[in-house]
Scaffold this motif. Structure first.
Motif, short mmCIF file in Angstrom:
data_model
loop_
_atom_site.label_atom_id
_atom_site.label_comp_id
_atom_site.label_asym_id
_atom_site.label_seq_id
_atom_site.Cartn_x
_atom_site.Cartn_y
_atom_site.Cartn_z
N GLU A 172 0.89 -1.16 0.00
CA GLU A 172 0.00 0.00 0.00
C GLU A 172 0.92 1.21 0.00
OE1 GLU A 172 -2.97 -0.23 3.10
OE2 GLU A 172 -4.02 -1.71 1.86
N GLY A 187 -4.16 10.96 10.76
CA GLY A 187 -4.21 9.51 10.95
C GLY A 187 -2.94 8.97 11.58
N SER A 188 -2.43 7.87 10.99
CA SER A 188 -1.37 7.13 11.67
C SER A 188 -0.06 7.91 11.77
CB SER A 188 -1.14 5.77 10.99
OG SER A 188 -0.63 5.95 9.71
N ASP A 246 -4.06 13.11 2.31
CA ASP A 246 -3.24 11.93 2.02
C ASP A 246 -4.07 10.94 1.21
OD1 ASP A 246 -4.89 10.50 3.83
OD2 ASP A 246 -3.57 10.95 5.52
N SER A 267 -10.24 5.83 0.07
CA SER A 267 -8.78 5.63 0.13
C SER A 267 -8.02 6.95 0.20
CB SER A 267 -8.32 4.82 -1.09
OG SER A 267 -8.68 5.48 -2.28
N ARG A 280 1.44 11.48 1.53
CA ARG A 280 0.90 12.42 2.52
C ARG A 280 1.37 13.84 2.23
NH1 ARG A 280 -0.85 9.48 6.95
NH2 ARG A 280 -0.05 7.37 7.11
N LYS A 307 -4.04 6.52 -0.43
CA LYS A 307 -3.38 5.22 -0.57
C LYS A 307 -3.61 4.72 -1.99
CE LYS A 307 -5.43 1.51 -0.11
NZ LYS A 307 -5.98 0.50 -1.02
N ARG A 334 -15.00 6.03 9.99
CA ARG A 334 -14.04 5.54 11.00
C ARG A 334 -14.27 6.21 12.34
NH1 ARG A 334 -10.05 6.94 7.02
NH2 ARG A 334 -9.36 5.15 5.82
N ARG A 366 -7.83 11.05 2.18
CA ARG A 366 -8.38 12.02 3.12
C ARG A 366 -8.60 13.30 2.34
NH1 ARG A 366 -5.22 9.41 7.29
NH2 ARG A 366 -6.72 8.53 8.75
N1 UDP Z 1 -5.72 3.96 3.73
C1 UDP Z 1 -6.44 3.07 2.95
N2 UDP Z 1 -6.46 1.76 3.30
C2 UDP Z 1 -5.78 1.27 4.37
C3 UDP Z 1 -5.04 2.17 5.17
C4 UDP Z 1 -5.02 3.50 4.82
O1 UDP Z 1 -7.06 3.47 1.97
O2 UDP Z 1 -5.83 0.06 4.62
C5 UDP Z 1 -5.69 5.38 3.36
C6 UDP Z 1 -6.46 6.25 4.35
O3 UDP Z 1 -7.79 6.43 3.89
C7 UDP Z 1 -5.70 7.54 4.32
C8 UDP Z 1 -4.27 7.12 4.01
O4 UDP Z 1 -4.34 5.83 3.43
O5 UDP Z 1 -6.17 8.36 3.25
C9 UDP Z 1 -3.35 7.11 5.22
O6 UDP Z 1 -3.93 6.31 6.22
P1 UDP Z 1 -3.23 6.16 7.65
O7 UDP Z 1 -1.94 5.46 7.49
O8 UDP Z 1 -3.20 7.48 8.31
O9 UDP Z 1 -4.11 5.11 8.41
P2 UDP Z 1 -5.46 5.24 9.24
O10 UDP Z 1 -5.35 6.47 10.08
O11 UDP Z 1 -6.52 5.29 8.19
O12 UDP Z 1 -5.44 3.96 10.00
#
Ligand code: UDP
Length: 255
Positions: free
Chosen positions: A90, A99-100, A175, A201, A94, A177, A219, A203
C-alpha cells in the motif's frame, strides 16, 4: 443470475473474470470497513459513487500519461480493468499530517508536512498492513528496484496532479493510498496504477472549513458519510445518473 467466475473478494470490492483474457471486472460493493474489518456497515450507494469517482480520477490520470489498469466503466457498480499482478504494497502519499503519521510522530492533525512523504505498508491483513522500508521491499523481493523507481515516480506525479485537481474544487488532498500492479507488455514489465482512488482511500478536507469529506466520517463516527461522498462527486461534476441532488426523485425538466 450472475454466473461469472469470482476471482477474488475483498472488503469493498469483488473481482470477476473479464470478457476477454487478460481482463477482469472490478465490482464496487456498499460495504464500509475500518480497523481491519473490526467495524463493518453497509452504506447504501457507496459502491456506485466510488465506481464513478475512481473512474473519473483514473481517466484524468491516464490523460497525463499515468499507465492504469482502467479500461472502461461497464455499469453503475462495475468497471472493466486489465488483469495485473498486484504488488503487495500500500503506497501512502501524505501532504498534511493526519491519521497514523500524526499518532506515530506526535504531529498535530492538519499540520502541513515539510514536503510530500511517501510511505509503504506491506499488504497483509493478518499483520495489520505494517509500515515497511524500501530495504524491506528490496530484501524480500516484493518489488524490484526498477518497479520501486517507477512506483515512487508515478506516486509523486499522481500526488501533484490530484492536489491541483482537488484544490480547483475547494478540497485539500491530505493523504491517499494507492496500489500498483505489474503487466508484461512486449516482453517488458510495466507498472500500472491499479485498485481504486476514492473517498474510501483518500483524506479529503474542505479547503475553507477542513470538514472531512472521506471515510474518516465512518471511521470516527462523524455521520454524513454518503452526503460527503456525494459532495465530492458533485464538485467533480459527476453525480451518478440515479442520484438527485436533493434525493427527491425524478425532476421535471421544463422546456
Ligand atoms: N488507507 C487506505 N487503506 C488502508 C489504510 C489507509 O485506503 O488500509 C488510506 C487512508 O484512507 C488515508 C491514508 O491511506 O487516506 C493514510 O492512512 P493512515 O496510514 O493514516 O491510516 P489510518 O489512520 O486510516 O489507520
Amino acid at each position: 443470475m450472475n454466473r461469472r467466475r469470482r476471482i477474488y473478494e475483498g472488503k469493498a470490492k469483488i473481482l470477476y473474470e473479464g470478457p476477454e483474457p487478460g481482463t477482469l471486472i472490478q465490482h464496487f460493493k456498499d460495504d464500509a470497513t475500518a480497523f481491519n474489518n473490526k467495524k463493518h456497515e453497509i452504506i447504501d450507494g457507496k459502491g456506485v459513487l466510488n465506481n464513478r469517482i475512481s473512474e473519473f480520477l483514473f481517466l484524468r490520470l491516464a490523460e497525463i500519461g499515468i499507465p492504469t489498469h482502467f479500461i472502461r466503466r461497464m455499469n453503475m457498480r462495475e468497471q472493466l480493468i486489465h488483469q495485473v499482478e498486484i504488488i503487495p504494497l500500500e503506497v501512502i502519499v501524505r501532504n498534511i499530517a493526519a491519521g497514523s503519521i500524526a499518532k506515530r510522530l506526535g504531529l498535530e492533525e492538519g499540520a502541513a508536512l515539510p514536503r510530500p512523504i511517501i510511505e509503504f505498508c506491506y499488504k497483509a491483513d493478518e499483520l495489520d498492513d505494517p509500515l515497511v522500508s524500501e530495504d524491506h521491499i528490496a530484501a524480500f523481493g516484493w518489488a524490484s528496484p526498477q518497479d520501486l523507481d517507477d512506483i515512487i515516480g508515478l506516486s509523486s506525479r499522481i500526488n501533484d496532479y490530484l492536489c491541483g485537481l482537488f484544490r480547483g474544487i475547494g478540497i485539500k488532498l491530505v493523504d491517499f493510498k494507492i496500489e500498483f500492479g505489474r503487466q508484461i507488455k512486449d516482453d517488458m514489465v510495466q507498472v500500472l496504477l491499479a485498485d481504486e482512488i476514492s473517498p474510501d482511500s483518500c483524506r479529503l478536507w474542505d479547503a475553507a472549513t477542513d470538514k472531512k469529506l472521506d471515510k474518516d466520517r465512518f471511521r470516527r463516527d462523524l455521520g454524513g458519510m454518503m452526503d460527503a461522498y456525494r459532495e465530492v462527486a458533485r464538485r467533480l461534476g459527476i453525480m451518478p445518473e440515479s442520484d438527485r441532488p436533493d434525493g427527491s426523485g425524478p425532476v421535471l425538466v421544463k422546456s
